[in-house]
Design a protein around this motif. Structure first.
Motif, PDB file in Angstrom:
ATOM      1  N   ARG A 144      62.420  45.224  48.693  1.00  0.00           N
ATOM      2  CA  ARG A 144      62.207  43.796  48.942  1.00  0.00           C
ATOM      3  C   ARG A 144      60.732  43.445  49.105  1.00  0.00           C
ATOM      4  O   ARG A 144      60.360  42.289  49.004  1.00  0.00           O
ATOM      5  N   ALA A 145      59.894  44.426  49.318  1.00  0.00           N
ATOM      6  CA  ALA A 145      58.470  44.153  49.542  1.00  0.00           C
ATOM      7  C   ALA A 145      57.830  43.482  48.329  1.00  0.00           C
ATOM      8  O   ALA A 145      56.914  42.693  48.479  1.00  0.00           O
ATOM      9  N   ARG A 146      58.304  43.774  47.111  1.00  0.00           N
ATOM     10  CA  ARG A 146      57.739  43.182  45.897  1.00  0.00           C
ATOM     11  C   ARG A 146      58.627  42.066  45.350  1.00  0.00           C
ATOM     12  O   ARG A 146      58.335  41.502  44.309  1.00  0.00           O
ATOM     13  N   HIS A 147      59.728  41.769  46.031  1.00  0.00           N
ATOM     14  CA  HIS A 147      60.645  40.751  45.542  1.00  0.00           C
ATOM     15  C   HIS A 147      59.915  39.437  45.327  1.00  0.00           C
ATOM     16  O   HIS A 147      59.256  38.920  46.218  1.00  0.00           O
ATOM     17  N   GLY A 148      60.015  38.929  44.125  1.00  0.00           N
ATOM     18  CA  GLY A 148      59.388  37.653  43.808  1.00  0.00           C
ATOM     19  C   GLY A 148      57.891  37.730  43.576  1.00  0.00           C
ATOM     20  O   GLY A 148      57.249  36.699  43.408  1.00  0.00           O
ATOM     21  N   ALA A 149      57.339  38.958  43.553  1.00  0.00           N
ATOM     22  CA  ALA A 149      55.892  39.106  43.337  1.00  0.00           C
ATOM     23  C   ALA A 149      55.526  38.575  41.954  1.00  0.00           C
ATOM     24  O   ALA A 149      56.220  38.827  40.972  1.00  0.00           O
ATOM     25  N   ARG A 150      54.468  37.835  41.881  1.00  0.00           N
ATOM     26  CA  ARG A 150      54.017  37.247  40.629  1.00  0.00           C
ATOM     27  C   ARG A 150      53.395  38.312  39.730  1.00  0.00           C
ATOM     28  O   ARG A 150      52.809  39.274  40.205  1.00  0.00           O
ATOM     29  N   TRP A 151      53.525  38.104  38.429  1.00  0.00           N
ATOM     30  CA  TRP A 151      52.865  38.944  37.443  1.00  0.00           C
ATOM     31  C   TRP A 151      51.513  38.317  37.142  1.00  0.00           C
ATOM     32  O   TRP A 151      51.436  37.138  36.797  1.00  0.00           O
ATOM     33  N   ASP A 152      50.447  39.095  37.261  1.00  0.00           N
ATOM     34  CA  ASP A 152      49.126  38.594  36.899  1.00  0.00           C
ATOM     35  C   ASP A 152      48.673  39.275  35.614  1.00  0.00           C
ATOM     36  O   ASP A 152      49.372  40.133  35.071  1.00  0.00           O
ATOM     37  N   GLU A 153      47.520  38.896  35.108  1.00  0.00           N
ATOM     38  CA  GLU A 153      47.030  39.439  33.843  1.00  0.00           C
ATOM     39  C   GLU A 153      46.841  40.950  33.912  1.00  0.00           C
ATOM     40  O   GLU A 153      47.149  41.667  32.955  1.00  0.00           O
ATOM     41  N   ALA A 154      46.374  41.458  35.035  1.00  0.00           N
ATOM     42  CA  ALA A 154      46.168  42.901  35.183  1.00  0.00           C
ATOM     43  C   ALA A 154      47.511  43.644  35.096  1.00  0.00           C
ATOM     44  O   ALA A 154      47.608  44.693  34.445  1.00  0.00           O
TER      45      ALA A 154
END
Length: 70
Positions: free
Chosen positions: A7-17
Motif C-alpha cells: 500500500r505504500a506505493r498505492h496510487g503513486a504517480r508515474w513521472d518521466e524518470a
C-alpha cells in the motif's frame, strides 16, 4: 529481510524518470514480474502503464520451436 508494504506505493504517480526506467527494463528483455518487483509496483500497475506508453510486455520467457526456453 525488508518488509514491503504494497500500500505504500498505492496510487503513486508515474513521472518521466519512472517511464524511462520502464522503457529501459522492457527493452533489456526483463519480464513483467522482474520489472514490477524492481520498481516496487504491482504487476497490474506496470502492465497498465506499459500499455498507456505502447511498450510491449512479456510475462514469461519465450520458447524456441523445440519447446526449450530461448
Amino acid at each position: 529481510m525488508i518488509h514491503f508494504d504494497k500500500r505504500a506505493r498505492h496510487g503513486a504517480r508515474w513521472d518521466e524518470a519512472a517511464d524511462e526506467e520502464l522503457r529501459r527494463r522492457f527493452a533489456e528483455g526483463q519480464l513483467l514480474p522482474e520489472v514490477a518487483r524492481a520498481m516496487n509496483r504491482s504487476q497490474e500497475a506496470v502492465r497498465t502503464r506499459a500499455n498507456v506508453l505502447h511498450i510491449p510486455v512479456r510475462s514469461t520467457p519465450r520458447r524456441r520451436e523445440d519447446g526449450a526456453a530461448a
